[in-house]
Enzyme design. Structure first.
Site, PDB file in Angstrom:
ATOM      1  N   CYS A 111     -31.232   1.226 -34.448  1.00 26.43           N
ATOM      2  CA  CYS A 111     -32.696   1.387 -34.542  1.00 26.43           C
ATOM      3  C   CYS A 111     -33.152   2.083 -35.825  1.00 26.43           C
ATOM      4  O   CYS A 111     -34.334   2.025 -36.159  1.00 26.43           O
ATOM      5  CB  CYS A 111     -33.224   2.155 -33.337  1.00 26.43           C
ATOM      6  SG  CYS A 111     -32.881   1.345 -31.782  1.00 26.43           S
ATOM      7  N   HIS A 249     -39.883   6.506 -34.454  1.00 23.81           N
ATOM      8  CA  HIS A 249     -39.256   5.422 -33.700  1.00 23.81           C
ATOM      9  C   HIS A 249     -39.769   5.527 -32.262  1.00 23.81           C
ATOM     10  O   HIS A 249     -39.983   6.621 -31.754  1.00 23.81           O
ATOM     11  CB  HIS A 249     -37.734   5.553 -33.744  1.00 23.81           C
ATOM     12  CG  HIS A 249     -37.041   4.530 -32.905  1.00 23.81           C
ATOM     13  ND1 HIS A 249     -37.269   3.184 -33.065  1.00 23.81           N
ATOM     14  CD2 HIS A 249     -36.169   4.638 -31.873  1.00 23.81           C
ATOM     15  CE1 HIS A 249     -36.552   2.515 -32.185  1.00 23.81           C
ATOM     16  NE2 HIS A 249     -35.872   3.370 -31.438  1.00 23.81           N
ATOM     17  N   ASN A 279     -39.776  -1.195 -27.589  1.00 21.59           N
ATOM     18  CA  ASN A 279     -38.846  -0.751 -28.624  1.00 21.59           C
ATOM     19  C   ASN A 279     -38.308  -1.983 -29.349  1.00 21.59           C
ATOM     20  O   ASN A 279     -37.598  -2.787 -28.758  1.00 21.59           O
ATOM     21  CB  ASN A 279     -37.704   0.026 -27.947  1.00 21.59           C
ATOM     22  CG  ASN A 279     -36.657   0.519 -28.933  1.00 21.59           C
ATOM     23  OD1 ASN A 279     -36.738   0.265 -30.127  1.00 21.59           O
ATOM     24  ND2 ASN A 279     -35.666   1.226 -28.413  1.00 21.59           N
TER      25      ASN A 279
END
Ligand code: ACO
Length: 370
Positions: A111, A249, A279
């Site tokens: 990520c 994030h 996400n």
């Protein structure tokens, strides 16, 4: 000193929307559970390969900078869901945008891939290796999601965003950063089934099993993002009150709120997209950044804090100084082809393809890693 200002930005979200209600048609879950535990309502499912999402985002970012593809001399493709391993994905974007002189490579830190790519691109401009870098965060998580696992299937979506960095004498772009990895925690966030280890053990490529320790990820992510943020603020000699925007994030709304609380950040300075996009792994933070600018939230000369975490367990925090310009110099006509299917239809197709490899379950159970 040479700096790497962010002079272009663009995003590309596939149009098909998968709702919590859609998920509850094939998983034992419901809107209330997902909303209260994660803050998510919707996510996007792509009908095209990741390189196509990335290219549209890239074209928009390049136009925003008032440049053409030929001006780009470095392409960095941040992703953990590449369409293929060889050739690399960055070269696919490079060819499509016509960046004929560019170097091109992929970065995978899960990520945080865009954030690590931002550091690499900035460092290569500062050192004089490149002058104009295109940094992309893109994911096509839907293709390798374990759609039978409600612990993770509800959390992710597809998307892409890109930034153009350009050499500048003004103090702009990344002004302080922290990159780290809690390698002792690499087992808490693992997608089994991708990589040569699995082929050697007889697991068919593309069959995946997601092993996530959600609560441990939650703890490590909250701690890591807060610590890394405090470190970059201290390095830059500024306080959280000096920051104009916090663009984290977005794996879970509750993680973001916990990080903001630890930092003492004003919640109104957070830019949140988790509700509508979920996400998107490495695309999450750059999509949120682009959206914040497009919604007029970026003040000229603004200070932006971007904390992130990903599998590894990689961590990062970046402090950015924005330039004077917060509007695009031009807009691109690049668009995705129309999508004829609903998100649920796209997911059902992927699930049907994966059902064929059901016998891999026993092989997954036997696998041991370090
Ligand atoms: N719907 C309904 N029930 C569910 C679902 C679902 N989608 N998923 C799990 N449950 C159940 C569990 O099975 C469990 O049931 P049990 O008590 O009968 O065993 C119960 O809900 C509680 O599960 P917990 O894991 O305790 O739920 P928690 O409150 O920890 O929330 C979550 C889970 C959302 C995953 C949370 O731990 C989290 O956000 N973790 C970190 C985020 C994360 O892992 N993101 C992945 C991305 S990583 C990245 O971005 C780098």
């Amino acid at each position: 000193m040479r700096h790497a200002a962010i002079v272009g930005w663009g995003k590309c979200l596939p149009p098909a929307v998968l709702s919590n209600q859609d998920l509850s048609t094939f998983l034992a879950t419901d809107d209330d559970w997902i909303t209260t535990r994660t803050g998510m309502k919707e996510r996007r499912i792509s009908h095209v390969p990741g390189i196509e999402l990335a290219t549209v985002a890239a074209e928009r970012a390049i136009a925003c900078a008032g440049l053409s593809g030929a001006d780009v001399d470095l392409v960095i493709y941040g992703s953990c869901s590449n369409d293929e391993a060889v050739p690399n994905s960055a070269s696919g974007v490079q060819r499509r945008i016509g960046a004929v002189r560019a170097a091109a490579f992929d970065v995978n830190t899960a990520c945080t891939s865009f954030m690590y790519g931002l550091s690499i691109g900035t460092a290569m401009i500062r050192s004089g290796v490149a002058r104009t870098a295109l940094v992309i965060g893109v994911e096509l998580i839907s293709r390798y999601m374990d759609w039978n696992n409600r612990n993770v299937a509800v959390l992710f979506g597809d998307g892409a965003a890109a930034a153009v960095l350009q050499e500048s004498t003004d103090e702009a772009g990344v002004i302080a950063e922290k990159l780290q990895c809690y390698a002792e925690s690499r087992d808490i966030l693992r997608v089994r089934g991708m990589g040569t280890s699995y082929a050697n053990l007889g697991v068919q490529f593309g069959q995946t099993r997601w092993d996530f320790d959600g609560q441990e990820i939650f703890r490590k992510a909250t701690h890591g993002m807060a610590e890394a943020s405090l470190e970059v603020l201290a390095r830059a000699g500024v306080g959280i009150g000096d920051v104009d925007l916090v663009v984290p994030h977005q794996a879970n709304l509750r993680i973001i709120e916990a990080v903001a609380k630890r930092l003492g950040a004003d919640p109104s300075k957070l830019h949140l997209t988790v509700r509508k996009y979920g996400n998107m792994s490495s695309a999450t933070a750059p999509v949120a950044l682009v959206e914040a600018i497009e919604e007029g939230r970026m003040p000229p000369g603004g200070l932006v804090l971007m904390p992130a975490f990903g599998g590894g367990l990689t961590l990062s925090a970046h402090l950015l100084r924005w330039g004077d310009r917060v509007t695009p110099l031009a807009t691109s006509s690049a668009e995705l082809p129309p999508c004829e299917k609903s998100a649920l239809e796209l997911v059902e197709e992927i699930r049907a393809q994966k059902r064929a490899g059901h016998e891999d379950a026993a092989r997954f159970e036997a696998l041991r890693f370090s």
